[in-house]
Design a protein around this motif. Structure first.
Motif, short mmCIF file in Angstrom:
data_model
loop_
_atom_site.label_atom_id
_atom_site.label_comp_id
_atom_site.label_asym_id
_atom_site.label_seq_id
_atom_site.Cartn_x
_atom_site.Cartn_y
_atom_site.Cartn_z
N ASP A 38 8.16 9.80 8.39
CA ASP A 38 9.19 10.64 7.77
C ASP A 38 10.05 9.84 6.80
OD1 ASP A 38 8.36 12.87 9.17
OD2 ASP A 38 9.77 12.51 10.82
N ASP A 39 10.33 8.59 7.15
CA ASP A 39 11.18 7.75 6.31
C ASP A 39 10.33 6.64 5.69
OD1 ASP A 39 13.35 6.51 5.09
OD2 ASP A 39 13.91 5.42 6.91
N VAL A 40 10.04 6.75 4.41
CA VAL A 40 9.31 5.71 3.70
C VAL A 40 10.34 4.92 2.91
CG1 VAL A 40 7.57 5.24 1.93
CG2 VAL A 40 7.25 7.14 3.53
N GLY A 41 10.40 3.63 3.17
CA GLY A 41 11.39 2.81 2.47
C GLY A 41 10.90 1.40 2.29
N VAL A 42 11.76 0.56 1.76
CA VAL A 42 11.43 -0.84 1.56
C VAL A 42 12.45 -1.70 2.28
CG1 VAL A 42 10.25 -0.50 -0.65
CG2 VAL A 42 12.70 -0.95 -0.62
N ASP A 43 12.03 -2.86 2.69
CA ASP A 43 12.90 -3.83 3.34
C ASP A 43 13.59 -4.63 2.24
OD1 ASP A 43 14.08 -5.95 4.63
OD2 ASP A 43 12.34 -6.40 5.89
N THR A 44 14.86 -4.40 2.06
CA THR A 44 15.58 -5.03 0.95
C THR A 44 15.85 -6.52 1.16
OG1 THR A 44 17.71 -4.34 1.84
CG2 THR A 44 16.64 -2.86 0.25
N ASP A 45 15.60 -7.04 2.36
CA ASP A 45 15.83 -8.45 2.62
C ASP A 45 14.56 -9.30 2.56
OD1 ASP A 45 18.62 -8.33 3.04
OD2 ASP A 45 18.27 -7.46 5.01
N THR A 46 13.43 -8.67 2.22
CA THR A 46 12.17 -9.39 2.14
C THR A 46 11.75 -9.54 0.70
OG1 THR A 46 11.47 -8.50 4.29
CG2 THR A 46 9.75 -9.41 2.87
N ASP A 47 11.46 -10.79 0.30
CA ASP A 47 10.91 -11.07 -1.01
C ASP A 47 9.41 -11.24 -0.85
OD1 ASP A 47 13.38 -11.16 -2.34
OD2 ASP A 47 13.63 -13.30 -1.89
N TRP A 48 8.63 -10.58 -1.71
CA TRP A 48 7.17 -10.71 -1.71
C TRP A 48 6.78 -11.69 -2.79
CZ3 TRP A 48 4.41 -9.42 2.29
CH2 TRP A 48 5.04 -8.60 3.24
#
Length: 137
Positions: A74-84
């Motif tokens: 239901d909630d698609v988001g990104v982890d704002t503390d992770t750098d790829w």
């Protein structure tokens, strides 16, 4: 763990067409840019690369639109503390309307400084001519 933002890519904006694509494939305009703008991915690998780039750029709309409705949370988001930090595609295959991609992605947590590698074998399906991410297998 989910994808987050690439260290060198400002979150929430598009890159110019000549910029290196976060997935490492080519210039953004000839790699993931068209797929993020709504073009069909030619194969599961192209879709997986565009999804990695979407995580790096914070493009939640693309992530939601390319995730199979049968398995999408239901909630698609990104982890704002992770750098790829990088992506390597190890294997990619497609047969009919089914596809698989194996990859490794390197990450760093901005809060803790911890870093590591995410390895995944992903399954994709094609419906009405479009590829969708289904699940990690």
């Amino acid at each position: 763990m989910s994808f987050g933002a690439a260290a060198s890519v400002p979150r929430g904006r598009r890159l110019n067409a000549q910029a290196p694509c976060p997935c490492g494939g080519a210039e953004f305009g000839s790699c993931c840019g068209p797929v993020l703008a709504g073009a069909d991915a030619r194969d599961p690998e192209a879709l997986m690369r565009s999804r990695y780039t979407a995580f790096a750029l914070g493009d939640v709309r693309h992530l939601r639109d390319t995730w199979s409705p049968r398995t999408r949370p239901d909630d698609v988001g990104v982890d704002t503390d992770t750098d790829w930090l990088g992506l390597t595609v190890e294997a990619s295959s497609a047969a009919g309307d089914e596809g698989r991609v194996s990859f490794r992605a390197w990450w760093r947590d901005r809060r803790t400084g911890e870093s590591g590698t995410l390895s995944e074998h992903s399954r994709f399906q094609r419906h009405s001519g479009r590829w969708y991410y289904v699940e990690a297998v």
